[in-house]
Design a protein around this motif. Structure first.
Motif, PDB file in Angstrom:
ATOM      1  N   TYR A 130       0.834  -1.209   0.000  1.00 20.46           N
ATOM      2  CA  TYR A 130       0.000   0.000   0.000  1.00 20.46           C
ATOM      3  C   TYR A 130       0.864   1.252   0.000  1.00 20.46           C
ATOM      4  N   LEU A 131       1.925   1.287   0.814  1.00 26.45           N
ATOM      5  CA  LEU A 131       2.835   2.439   0.835  1.00 26.45           C
ATOM      6  C   LEU A 131       3.545   2.603  -0.502  1.00 26.45           C
ATOM      7  N   HIS A 132       3.931   1.473  -1.100  1.00 23.41           N
ATOM      8  CA  HIS A 132       4.569   1.554  -2.413  1.00 23.41           C
ATOM      9  C   HIS A 132       3.612   2.125  -3.466  1.00 23.41           C
ATOM     10  N   ARG A 133       2.367   1.689  -3.405  1.00 20.28           N
ATOM     11  CA  ARG A 133       1.373   2.241  -4.339  1.00 20.28           C
ATOM     12  C   ARG A 133       1.134   3.718  -4.095  1.00 20.28           C
ATOM     13  N   GLN A 134       1.116   4.128  -2.826  1.00 14.26           N
ATOM     14  CA  GLN A 134       0.965   5.544  -2.512  1.00 14.26           C
ATOM     15  C   GLN A 134       2.117   6.360  -3.091  1.00 14.26           C
ATOM     16  N   LYS A 135       3.335   5.837  -2.951  1.00 18.59           N
ATOM     17  CA  LYS A 135       4.495   6.525  -3.512  1.00 18.59           C
ATOM     18  C   LYS A 135       4.396   6.609  -5.035  1.00 18.59           C
ATOM     19  N   GLU A 136       3.964   5.506  -5.662  1.00 22.34           N
ATOM     20  CA  GLU A 136       3.793   5.527  -7.110  1.00 22.34           C
ATOM     21  C   GLU A 136       2.744   6.543  -7.541  1.00 22.34           C
ATOM     22  N   MET A 137       1.628   6.595  -6.806  1.00 25.97           N
ATOM     23  CA  MET A 137       0.579   7.572  -7.126  1.00 25.97           C
ATOM     24  C   MET A 137       1.085   8.994  -6.966  1.00 25.97           C
ATOM     25  N   ARG A 138       1.871   9.252  -5.907  1.00 22.55           N
ATOM     26  CA  ARG A 138       2.436  10.587  -5.727  1.00 22.55           C
ATOM     27  C   ARG A 138       3.401  10.942  -6.852  1.00 22.55           C
ATOM     28  N   ALA A 139       4.209   9.954  -7.258  1.00 24.46           N
ATOM     29  CA  ALA A 139       5.138  10.207  -8.365  1.00 24.46           C
ATOM     30  C   ALA A 139       4.385  10.491  -9.662  1.00 24.46           C
ATOM     31  N   VAL A 140       3.342   9.702  -9.915  1.00 25.34           N
ATOM     32  CA  VAL A 140       2.539   9.924 -11.126  1.00 25.34           C
ATOM     33  C   VAL A 140       1.858  11.286 -11.083  1.00 25.34           C
ATOM     34  N   THR A 141       1.347  11.651  -9.898  1.00 24.32           N
ATOM     35  CA  THR A 141       0.694  12.963  -9.754  1.00 24.32           C
ATOM     36  C   THR A 141       1.685  14.094  -9.989  1.00 24.32           C
ATOM     37  N   HIS A 142       2.882  13.961  -9.432  1.00 21.03           N
ATOM     38  CA  HIS A 142       3.903  14.989  -9.624  1.00 21.03           C
ATOM     39  C   HIS A 142       4.298  15.101 -11.096  1.00 21.03           C
ATOM     40  N   HIS A 143       4.469  13.941 -11.750  1.00 19.02           N
ATOM     41  CA  HIS A 143       4.820  13.962 -13.170  1.00 19.02           C
ATOM     42  C   HIS A 143       3.700  14.568 -14.012  1.00 19.02           C
ATOM     43  N   TRP A 144       2.478  14.224 -13.659  1.00 24.13           N
ATOM     44  CA  TRP A 144       1.337  14.779 -14.409  1.00 24.13           C
ATOM     45  C   TRP A 144       1.239  16.289 -14.208  1.00 24.13           C
ATOM     46  N   ARG A 145       1.465  16.770 -13.000  1.00 24.25           N
ATOM     47  CA  ARG A 145       1.436  18.217 -12.759  1.00 24.25           C
ATOM     48  C   ARG A 145       2.548  18.931 -13.521  1.00 24.25           C
ATOM     49  N   TRP A 146       3.726  18.285 -13.533  1.00 20.01           N
ATOM     50  CA  TRP A 146       4.833  18.902 -14.256  1.00 20.01           C
ATOM     51  C   TRP A 146       4.532  18.977 -15.757  1.00 20.01           C
ATOM     52  N   GLU A 147       3.980  17.890 -16.321  1.00 19.81           N
ATOM     53  CA  GLU A 147       3.591  17.890 -17.729  1.00 19.81           C
ATOM     54  C   GLU A 147       2.512  18.923 -18.009  1.00 19.81           C
ATOM     55  N   LEU A 148       1.542  19.022 -17.075  1.00 20.03           N
ATOM     56  CA  LEU A 148       0.474  20.010 -17.242  1.00 20.03           C
ATOM     57  C   LEU A 148       1.026  21.433 -17.205  1.00 20.03           C
ATOM     58  N   LYS A 149       1.970  21.693 -16.298  1.00 21.51           N
ATOM     59  CA  LYS A 149       2.597  23.009 -16.229  1.00 21.51           C
ATOM     60  C   LYS A 149       3.359  23.320 -17.507  1.00 21.51           C
ATOM     61  N   LYS A 150       4.089  22.328 -18.019  1.00 23.16           N
ATOM     62  CA  LYS A 150       4.829  22.513 -19.259  1.00 23.16           C
ATOM     63  C   LYS A 150       3.881  22.790 -20.423  1.00 23.16           C
ATOM     64  N   CYS A 151       2.790  22.028 -20.490  1.00 20.64           N
ATOM     65  CA  CYS A 151       1.794  22.247 -21.559  1.00 20.64           C
ATOM     66  C   CYS A 151       1.143  23.627 -21.444  1.00 20.64           C
ATOM     67  N   MET A 152       0.861  24.044 -20.207  1.00 19.03           N
ATOM     68  CA  MET A 152       0.250  25.361 -20.019  1.00 19.03           C
ATOM     69  C   MET A 152       1.205  26.473 -20.460  1.00 19.03           C
ATOM     70  N   GLU A 153       2.506  26.335 -20.130  1.00 20.32           N
ATOM     71  CA  GLU A 153       3.468  27.341 -20.560  1.00 20.32           C
ATOM     72  C   GLU A 153       3.570  27.392 -22.085  1.00 20.32           C
ATOM     73  N   ALA A 154       3.626  26.216 -22.719  1.00 22.21           N
ATOM     74  CA  ALA A 154       3.680  26.177 -24.189  1.00 22.21           C
ATOM     75  C   ALA A 154       2.403  26.757 -24.791  1.00 22.21           C
ATOM     76  N   TRP A 155       1.271  26.429 -24.184  1.00 20.12           N
ATOM     77  CA  TRP A 155      -0.003  26.959 -24.698  1.00 20.12           C
ATOM     78  C   TRP A 155      -0.095  28.471 -24.544  1.00 20.12           C
ATOM     79  N   LEU A 156       0.408  29.003 -23.405  1.00 24.25           N
ATOM     80  CA  LEU A 156       0.408  30.453 -23.208  1.00 24.25           C
ATOM     81  C   LEU A 156       1.314  31.142 -24.225  1.00 24.25           C
ATOM     82  N   GLY A 157       2.492  30.539 -24.506  1.00 23.68           N
ATOM     83  CA  GLY A 157       3.356  31.109 -25.540  1.00 23.68           C
ATOM     84  C   GLY A 157       2.684  31.105 -26.902  1.00 23.68           C
TER      85      GLY A 157
END
Length: 269
Positions: A151-178
């Protein structure tokens, strides 16, 4: 000329009002598109957050259900084991009564030996039961620890996926704003070019219309002069005909007068 100037001012202000209305509609459409583009990521983020909360709730419910199922299975096993122990106790009691009766009646010494052996076997059984209980508890503890680590390993994986998704979303938003800023600059340049082209076309059309209006005005003035001249000629001709008719009428009246005078003289004679 005043009427012409008023018409030019009215047409100019009408075109300016239409251009202002069109520019205002374009601004409103741009604002609506910007609002839609800002609102869509918010709605997507809210839907994703609701989905993550729902999945977390499902996982919590599933873990609670698994723990409850394990507890229920353990409780049923414990109840069955208690029933079995009770039956065994009753059987042992009955056997003890029978053996006591037999010992009293027939064989006291062999009964004592058998009783000792039976006690040893009961003690071994109790020890086996306690060992099985201890083994089952240790297995449950090991399973609980393994499940907790998973369960802890899955929680860590979910946090990593969430962080990666937020980073991708931020990158996409910056590209879209440009891209949006680039599109805005292109649209502004196109609007300026269209406005310059429209003003140039308006000037050309106005100059052409002015030249055609001058030509029409000259032609109309020439036609009016020709109509006045034709009217004067027709009036002069009519006056000449009328004058000739008057002269003829006067001559005819004179001739009639002379004829009447001659007839009267002839009658007098």
């Amino acid at each position: 000329r005043c009427f012409h100037d008023q018409k030019i001012l009215q047409n100019t202000f009408g075109e300016q009002n239409e251009w202002w209305t069109a520019s205002r509609e374009r601004k409103l459409s741009l604002r609506a598109a910007t609002h839609d583009s800002h609102l869509l990521p918010k709605l997507v983020f809210k839907a994703w957050r609701a989905y993550v909360c729902q999945q977390q709730g499902k996982r919590d419910k599933y873990s609670i259900a698994e723990s409850h199922a394990k507890k229920q299975a353990l409780l049923r096993t414990w109840q069955c084991w208690l029933v079995y122990v009770g039956v065994q106790r009753t059987k042992c009691g009955m056997q003890c009564v029978a053996l006591a009766f037999r010992e009293r009646s027939c064989l006291r010494i062999p009964w004592a030996v058998w009783r000792r052996r039976h006690q040893k076997s009961c003690a071994r059984r109790k020890l086996d039961v306690l060992a099985l209980q201890h083994w089952a508890q240790s297995l449950q503890i090991r399973a609980w620890l393994q499940w907790r680590e998973l369960y802890l390993h899955r929680q860590k994986e979910m946090r990593a996926v969430t962080h990666h998704w937020r980073w991708e979303l931020k990158k996409c938003m910056e590209a879209w704003l440009g891209y949006l800023n680039l599109q805005r600059s292109k649209k502004f340049q196109n609007e300026l070019a269209e406005e310059h082209h429209r003003s140039r076309l308006a000037r050309q059309c106005f100059s052409a219309w002015r030249l055609s209006w001058e030509c029409r005005r000259r032609v109309h003035a020439h036609q009016e002069d020709m109509e006045h001249l034709a009217a004067r000629i027709a009036l002069w001709r009519a006056f000449a005909c009328w004058k000739h008719y008057i002269v003829l009428c006067v001559e005819e009246t004179q001739q009639h007068q002379l004829a009447e005078d001659h007839y009267r003289q002839h009658l007098l004679v």
